[in-house]
Design a protein around this motif. Structure first.
Motif, PDB file in Angstrom:
ATOM      1  N   THR A 124       0.858  -1.183   0.000  1.00 32.88           N
ATOM      2  CA  THR A 124       0.000   0.000   0.000  1.00 32.88           C
ATOM      3  C   THR A 124       0.895   1.234   0.000  1.00 32.88           C
ATOM      4  O   THR A 124       2.094   1.135   0.258  1.00 32.88           O
ATOM      5  CB  THR A 124      -0.910   0.041   1.248  1.00 32.88           C
ATOM      6  OG1 THR A 124      -0.134   0.458   2.385  1.00 32.88           O
ATOM      7  CG2 THR A 124      -1.548  -1.320   1.527  1.00 32.88           C
ATOM      8  N   PRO A 125       0.334   2.423  -0.228  1.00 37.31           N
ATOM      9  CA  PRO A 125       1.162   3.650  -0.202  1.00 37.31           C
ATOM     10  C   PRO A 125       1.706   4.001   1.178  1.00 37.31           C
ATOM     11  O   PRO A 125       2.606   4.828   1.287  1.00 37.31           O
ATOM     12  CB  PRO A 125       0.194   4.734  -0.697  1.00 37.31           C
ATOM     13  CG  PRO A 125      -0.870   3.996  -1.438  1.00 37.31           C
ATOM     14  CD  PRO A 125      -1.021   2.696  -0.737  1.00 37.31           C
ATOM     15  N   VAL A 126       1.169   3.400   2.252  1.00 41.03           N
ATOM     16  CA  VAL A 126       1.607   3.758   3.603  1.00 41.03           C
ATOM     17  C   VAL A 126       2.462   2.668   4.256  1.00 41.03           C
ATOM     18  O   VAL A 126       3.186   2.942   5.217  1.00 41.03           O
ATOM     19  CB  VAL A 126       0.398   4.098   4.501  1.00 41.03           C
ATOM     20  CG1 VAL A 126      -0.244   5.400   4.049  1.00 41.03           C
ATOM     21  CG2 VAL A 126      -0.619   2.961   4.508  1.00 41.03           C
ATOM     22  N   ILE A 127       2.385   1.459   3.776  1.00 41.03           N
ATOM     23  CA  ILE A 127       3.222   0.370   4.261  1.00 41.03           C
ATOM     24  C   ILE A 127       3.330  -0.671   3.150  1.00 41.03           C
ATOM     25  O   ILE A 127       2.318  -1.077   2.572  1.00 41.03           O
ATOM     26  CB  ILE A 127       2.660  -0.269   5.553  1.00 41.03           C
ATOM     27  CG1 ILE A 127       3.572  -1.402   6.047  1.00 41.03           C
ATOM     28  CG2 ILE A 127       1.233  -0.729   5.384  1.00 41.03           C
ATOM     29  CD1 ILE A 127       3.174  -1.955   7.416  1.00 41.03           C
ATOM     30  N   PHE A 128       4.565  -1.045   2.823  1.00 45.53           N
ATOM     31  CA  PHE A 128       4.723  -2.083   1.815  1.00 45.53           C
ATOM     32  C   PHE A 128       6.024  -2.835   2.052  1.00 45.53           C
ATOM     33  O   PHE A 128       6.971  -2.340   2.666  1.00 45.53           O
ATOM     34  CB  PHE A 128       4.659  -1.510   0.395  1.00 45.53           C
ATOM     35  CG  PHE A 128       5.914  -0.822  -0.074  1.00 45.53           C
ATOM     36  CD1 PHE A 128       6.777  -1.461  -0.941  1.00 45.53           C
ATOM     37  CD2 PHE A 128       6.219   0.457   0.332  1.00 45.53           C
ATOM     38  CE1 PHE A 128       7.928  -0.837  -1.376  1.00 45.53           C
ATOM     39  CE2 PHE A 128       7.356   1.097  -0.104  1.00 45.53           C
ATOM     40  CZ  PHE A 128       8.223   0.443  -0.963  1.00 45.53           C
ATOM     41  N   GLU A 293      11.290   1.873   1.829  1.00 44.95           N
ATOM     42  CA  GLU A 293      11.238   3.119   1.090  1.00 44.95           C
ATOM     43  C   GLU A 293       9.806   3.656   1.129  1.00 44.95           C
ATOM     44  O   GLU A 293       8.930   3.048   1.723  1.00 44.95           O
ATOM     45  CB  GLU A 293      11.666   2.923  -0.372  1.00 44.95           C
ATOM     46  CG  GLU A 293      12.992   2.221  -0.566  1.00 44.95           C
ATOM     47  CD  GLU A 293      12.864   0.713  -0.529  1.00 44.95           C
ATOM     48  OE1 GLU A 293      11.817   0.177  -0.944  1.00 44.95           O
ATOM     49  OE2 GLU A 293      13.800   0.056  -0.045  1.00 44.95           O
ATOM     50  N   VAL A 294       9.607   4.779   0.472  1.00 41.30           N
ATOM     51  CA  VAL A 294       8.266   5.346   0.321  1.00 41.30           C
ATOM     52  C   VAL A 294       7.790   5.062  -1.100  1.00 41.30           C
ATOM     53  O   VAL A 294       8.542   5.209  -2.063  1.00 41.30           O
ATOM     54  CB  VAL A 294       8.272   6.861   0.603  1.00 41.30           C
ATOM     55  CG1 VAL A 294       6.873   7.438   0.437  1.00 41.30           C
ATOM     56  CG2 VAL A 294       8.786   7.123   2.022  1.00 41.30           C
ATOM     57  N   LEU A 295       6.537   4.650  -1.214  1.00 44.13           N
ATOM     58  CA  LEU A 295       6.017   4.200  -2.502  1.00 44.13           C
ATOM     59  C   LEU A 295       5.450   5.363  -3.305  1.00 44.13           C
ATOM     60  O   LEU A 295       4.253   5.589  -3.363  1.00 44.13           O
ATOM     61  CB  LEU A 295       4.936   3.129  -2.284  1.00 44.13           C
ATOM     62  CG  LEU A 295       4.502   2.331  -3.508  1.00 44.13           C
ATOM     63  CD1 LEU A 295       5.679   1.553  -4.095  1.00 44.13           C
ATOM     64  CD2 LEU A 295       3.380   1.380  -3.151  1.00 44.13           C
ATOM     65  N   ASP A 304      16.875   9.555   0.292  1.00 46.97           N
ATOM     66  CA  ASP A 304      15.416   9.437   0.273  1.00 46.97           C
ATOM     67  C   ASP A 304      14.708  10.725  -0.167  1.00 46.97           C
ATOM     68  O   ASP A 304      13.510  10.715  -0.423  1.00 46.97           O
ATOM     69  CB  ASP A 304      14.883   8.995   1.639  1.00 46.97           C
ATOM     70  CG  ASP A 304      15.221   9.960   2.774  1.00 46.97           C
ATOM     71  OD1 ASP A 304      15.668  11.092   2.499  1.00 46.97           O
ATOM     72  OD2 ASP A 304      15.041   9.573   3.943  1.00 46.97           O
ATOM     73  N   PHE A 305      15.422  11.856  -0.256  1.00 40.64           N
ATOM     74  CA  PHE A 305      14.851  13.144  -0.661  1.00 40.64           C
ATOM     75  C   PHE A 305      13.671  13.561   0.224  1.00 40.64           C
ATOM     76  O   PHE A 305      12.729  14.189  -0.240  1.00 40.64           O
ATOM     77  CB  PHE A 305      14.393  13.098  -2.124  1.00 40.64           C
ATOM     78  CG  PHE A 305      15.513  13.091  -3.125  1.00 40.64           C
ATOM     79  CD1 PHE A 305      16.263  14.220  -3.371  1.00 40.64           C
ATOM     80  CD2 PHE A 305      15.817  11.931  -3.825  1.00 40.64           C
ATOM     81  CE1 PHE A 305      17.296  14.218  -4.288  1.00 40.64           C
ATOM     82  CE2 PHE A 305      16.852  11.910  -4.758  1.00 40.64           C
ATOM     83  CZ  PHE A 305      17.598  13.054  -4.987  1.00 40.64           C
ATOM     84  N   LEU A 306      13.731  13.234   1.515  1.00 38.33           N
ATOM     85  CA  LEU A 306      12.600  13.493   2.408  1.00 38.33           C
ATOM     86  C   LEU A 306      13.021  14.227   3.676  1.00 38.33           C
ATOM     87  O   LEU A 306      12.519  13.968   4.762  1.00 38.33           O
ATOM     88  CB  LEU A 306      11.915  12.163   2.771  1.00 38.33           C
ATOM     89  CG  LEU A 306      11.215  11.456   1.606  1.00 38.33           C
ATOM     90  CD1 LEU A 306      10.753  10.068   2.021  1.00 38.33           C
ATOM     91  CD2 LEU A 306      10.034  12.274   1.100  1.00 38.33           C
TER      92      LEU A 306
END
Length: 406
Positions: A124-128, A293-295, A304-306
């Motif tokens: 999912t976009p919040v956990i994968f 990572e972030v999806l 990570d550019f975050l």
């Protein structure tokens, strides 16, 4: 009664799937500035066997999935370990010669609703589940997926432990603290869920949310579209808006971040040209679970550019060589982040940039159909202090994957 039991078992076994995924992975990161660890170099071979049963022929069908994974060291010098392919002894810095794990998942299905409990690989976009190293990251918990509502994919889940990519043990779930963005914190209680609504196969909207108990909450609104401008030209917008706030006891400290992630791709036959933007608001960095990572569209190789207040611009070009060599694809991408607020690591208007190259060949037919060779190379630079988690480097990764289905 006995005949009925056999019929139920037939569906369980006859609808089952068996596969063996093999992955040969070489990772080589060379830091371009003076460092106590001048390079990270590991080479390993992985095997992941999966058994997915069918469902019993009952009103509520029952099944069982099993995953057995093993990794073997091919090369890893003690002074160059830490790439994440192999477990590393914290004292000696020696990489393990081999490691392995077995995961079990029981499942039940009613109509188009499926529940799994045990070892999970959420997406999912919040956990994968990250597959960016040798073996995949897995979680322990319960997940429900349903398609019983027309044109809607629904996901609800709870996990309490994670097994990292270079580990064989389940552990508490932690927030990423890279670059000192947050205080170290962990939890054994994570809830997540959301939905995608499909207008058609090319256009959808969605919403997902996650709660790491006493650490942070994250919500994301998303839209994915394919706009056909003519028979050979398409515009593909991918839009996400994240809201991140601290939860409960705020074990990681303050979490205050909103992020806009927008990517626009123009695709014509074998060419694709993309422009992407990240715009960060608030007092803190973007939070995410450590070990993954972030999806979203920007898959940074060396960073990570975050970071807090970071604004990112990314330009990318993809080419499919199918008119010349079927199965060969290539990509080049340049990404630059600025306005980075890291006063403890060098300043309040810092910058970072990465140029990345990716080429992949997948055998399209024949006895080796599906065999994939992927090479990635990146040049990364920043003006952070030398104590930052992300350091200027040149990085090369080579992966060879093949899956037998039997």
């Amino acid at each position: 009664m006995l005949a009925c039991s056999y019929a139920n078992a037939d569906h369980f076994f006859n609808d089952s799937k068996n596969s063996l995924w093999t992955r040969n992975y070489y990772y080589d990161r060379n830091y371009t500035e003076v460092s106590t660890t001048p390079a990270l170099k590991e080479w390993a071979q992985g095997f992941i066997y999966s058994f997915e049963s069918g469902y019993t022929a009952t009103t509520i069908g029952f099944g069982l999935d099993i995953q057995a994974a093993a990794g073997f060291k091919l090369h890893a010098d003690r002074d160059q370990t830490g790439a994440g392919l192999l477990p590393v002894d914290k004292v000696t810095r020696e990489a393990a010669d081999s490691y392995g794990e077995i995961g079990w998942t029981v499942k039940a299905k009613y109509q188009q609703t499926e529940v799994k409990a045990g070892t999970l690989m959420p997406f999912t976009p919040v956990i994968f589940s990250s597959r960016a190293r040798l073996l995949p990251q897995t979680f322990r918990g319960v997940e429900l997926k349903s398609k019983d509502i027309d044109n809607t994919n629904l996901t609800l889940g709870y996990v309490d432990k994670v097994n990292q990519r270079d580990s064989t043990n389940f552990e508490n779930i932690r927030i990423s603290t890279a670059n000192g963005k947050f205080k170290a914190a962990e939890t054994d209680s994570v809830y997540y869920g959301g939905f995608n609504y499909l207008f058609d196969k090319s256009n959808s909207i969605g919403f997902y949310t996650i709660k790491l108990d006493d650490i942070y909450q994250q919500h994301v609104f998303m839209s994915n579209n394919v706009i056909h401008l003519n028979d050979s030209l398409s515009l593909i917008p991918d839009l996400k808006y994240y809201i991140n706030r601290a939860d409960g006891k705020k074990l990681a400290g303050k979490v205050d971040n909103d992020l806009i992630a927008a990517n626009f791709s123009l695709k014509h036959d074998t060419h694709a040209f993309s422009l992407g933007f990240l715009k960060s608001y608030g007092d803190t960095a973007f939070p995410y679970i450590t070990g993954g990572e972030v999806l979203f569209f920007l898959d940074g190789i060396s960073t990570d550019f975050l970071n807090p207040r970071e604004d990112v611009f990314s330009i990318r070009y993809d080419y499919d060589f199918k008119n010349y060599i079927s199965g060969l694809k290539g990509m080049v991408r340049y990404s630059e982040g600025h306005n980075i607020y890291l006063p403890n690591l060098g300043g309040t208007d810092l910058k970072e940039k990465e140029t990345a190259f990716d080429i992949q060949y997948t055998v399209p037919e024949g006895k080796l159909k599906g065999l994939s060779v992927r090479a990635r190379y990146a040049l990364y630079d920043n003006d952070f202090a030398s104590t930052a988690a992300f350091k200027p480097d040149h990085e090369f990764r080579l992966g060879i994957d093949y899956t037998w289905n039997f």
